[in-house]
Design an enzyme around this catalytic site. Structure first.
Site, short mmCIF file in Angstrom:
data_model
loop_
_atom_site.label_atom_id
_atom_site.label_comp_id
_atom_site.label_asym_id
_atom_site.label_seq_id
_atom_site.Cartn_x
_atom_site.Cartn_y
_atom_site.Cartn_z
N GLY A 189 -2.59 15.65 -9.97
CA GLY A 189 -3.04 14.64 -9.01
C GLY A 189 -2.62 13.23 -9.40
O GLY A 189 -3.23 12.25 -8.99
N GLU A 192 0.91 9.84 -5.65
CA GLU A 192 0.35 9.45 -4.35
C GLU A 192 0.60 10.59 -3.36
O GLU A 192 1.48 11.45 -3.58
CB GLU A 192 1.08 8.20 -3.83
CG GLU A 192 0.98 6.98 -4.72
CD GLU A 192 -0.16 6.05 -4.33
OE1 GLU A 192 -0.86 6.33 -3.33
OE2 GLU A 192 -0.37 5.07 -5.05
N LYS A 207 4.40 -4.46 -6.18
CA LYS A 207 3.81 -5.31 -7.22
C LYS A 207 4.80 -6.39 -7.64
O LYS A 207 4.44 -7.56 -7.80
CB LYS A 207 3.40 -4.46 -8.43
CG LYS A 207 2.32 -3.45 -8.07
CD LYS A 207 2.13 -2.42 -9.18
CE LYS A 207 1.18 -1.32 -8.73
NZ LYS A 207 1.14 -0.18 -9.64
#
Ligand SMILES: NC(=O)c1ccc[n+]([C@@H]2O[C@H](COP(=O)([O-])OP(=O)(O)OC[C@H]3O[C@@H](n4cnc5c(N)ncnc54)[C@H](OP(=O)(O)O)[C@@H]3O)[C@@H](O)[C@H]2O)c1
Length: 428
Positions: A189, A192, A207
């Site tokens: 997990g 995304e 970012k």
């Protein structure tokens, strides 16, 4: 004005619940530090019935984040939903229009719509704060806008996607292939829902877009960024780069030079002994360079409940203290357009290729590179199958367009068994 600072927290996932927990756990410390009681008036998420492992009964519940943003008992709207459009954008716009300050962790929203949102906020006399949007718990926004306010920033670099750095580290340390590590991350997990956001460099690119605006006084312009992900990096690249004294990182670099603004998020080689070369696992690192301060290296957790909520609370505390800076460090209307061009500064390159094992093949490649004005620093040929031979070249400093014409000319030589891979060696 109420002496309390009343929050509306929209989104109760990883970051939202982490933020609620800090407010509940540290109420008295927060009050001592800011001089105001920080309270939560209302929360929202999609599913009211979900057990989130945190006490929410004292707060009003809203199904609609836009209505929540407009509530009279909300001073600061804390947007922790995510996504560049949809409810996050609508609610942030509604909050600004209603005269509320905003705190968000949403890099996609700011990288794409930051200029319009900043102008709207400044026109409304409110602020939008977003420490958590870049490198999670690392206080890099504060470092740039406050700590380095007296500097001309020359370069900003960063490893800002923990999943990519984890994948490259696993490939490095355990000799695993890209596909194996990708499958592992999917299982754990770590990726995304749309994995290209991670491995394609888009999340880290968002970012870097924000840091570029702050560092160089330009408007956020995600489209001006050169992006390449880590999908083409092989275990052999990692092994061979290590053999030459380098590590491969998905590295964001922004610099302002006579060529204009250069901003790229691409896989790069960095010396193994440098701080960036030593960075392992999911940790983030941001390197800032200013004319007076020199180089600063910030390292820490780039994601996760605690680190990201820590950054959200730093912004909340600043607002509680009455600190109100322009959204991108200077008034939004004074931010310059990022000058187009984006020519890459000259650097050494690592070029990996596979040649047909026939006489004169290597000499042909060397001659094509020489014709393009590229001189070779080191060249290695590795053990090979019967038909093809892997070859690795490290060039001296060269311009990107010269390298591109060499790569183009190589494809016409008939000695290449596959398309070459060229990676920058960043001077760190
Ligand atoms: N996770 C990190 O480590 C990290 C680090 C840095 C920045 N961020 C940023 O922080 C933000 C939140 O990330 P997260 O990891 O906390 O996400 P998350 O765990 O997926 O939580 C998202 C929350 O938003 C709620 N939500 C989704 N759609 C909604 C809608 N239409 N109306 C109202 N609520 C809605 C969800 O409700 P339900 O719970 O009911 O489904 C959930 O509570 C994002 O912008 C992300 O990029 C995250």
């Amino acid at each position: 004005m109420s002496t309390q600072l009343r929050l509306g927290i929209a989104g109760l996932g990883t970051v939202g619940t982490g933020t609620v927990k800090i407010i509940q756990r540290h109420a008295s410390v927060l009050k001592a530090r800011t001089g105001r009681e920080i309270t939560i008036s209302a929360v929202s998420a999609r599913n009211r019935d979900k057990d989130r492992g945190v006490r929410l009964g004292d707060y009003a519940w809203e199904n609609d984040p836009v209505a929540q943003a407009q509530r009279d008992d909300v001073d600061v709207f804390v947007e922790l939903i995510g996504g560049e459009d949809g409810p996050a954008k609508a609610a942030v716009e509604a909050a600004v229009a209603a005269g509320k300050d905003v705190v968000t962790a949403n890099k996609a929203l700011l990288a794409i719509h930051g200029q319009a949102l900043a102008e709207a906020a400044e026109a409304a006399g409110v602020t939008i704060r977003y420490e958590a949007a870049v490198a999670g718990g690392i206080p890099v926004i504060k470092a740039l806008t406050e700590g380095l306010a007296g500097n001309q920033v020359s370069r900003v670099m960063g490893v800002m996607n923990g999943t990519c750095n984890y994948m490259l580290t696993r490939m490095q340390n355990d000799g695993l292939a890209y596909d194996e590590v990708f499958a592992e991350c999917e299982k754990l997990g770590y990726l995304e829902a749309d994995p290209t956001l991670d491995v394609g460099g888009i999340d880290a690119g968002h970012k870097l877009t924000i840091l570029t605006a702050l560092a160089f006084g330009t408007r956020v312009d995600f489209d001006a960024l050169t992006i390449e992900g880590i999908e083409r990096i092989t275990a052999e690249d990692i092994e061979q780069a290590a053999d030459m004294g380098y590590r491969i990182k998905l590295l964001g670099v922004a610099r302002q030079s006579g060529r204009g603004l250069e901003a790229r998020m691409t896989p790069c080689l960095v010396p193994v002994e440098s701080p960036l070369g030593q960075l392992e696992g999911a940790t983030n690192m941001v390197v800032l360079e200013g004319d007076s301060v020199g180089q600063i290296v910030l390292r820490g957790a780039g994601a996760g409940e605690g680190p990201t909520a820590s950054a959200v609370m730093a912004d909340v505390c600043d607002i509680a203290r009455g600190i109100r800076l322009p959204v991108f460090g200077q008034p939004a209307k004074t931010l310059a357009a990022a000058r187009a061009g984006n020519a890459e500064s000259p650097t050494a390159y690592y070029v990996r290729m596979s040649l047909y094992d026939k006489p004169g093949a290597l000499a042909r490649i060397a001659s094509v590179m020489g014709d393009a004005g590229i001189s070779i620093d080191r060249m290695r040929q590795y053990g090979h199958s019967s038909e093809t031979a892997p070859v690795l070249i490290v060039t001296h400093k060269a311009a990107r367009d010269a390298l591109d014409s060499a790569l183009k000319a190589m494809s016409g030589t008939g000695v290449l068994a596959s398309e070459p891979v060229a990676l920058r060696i960043e001077d760190v």
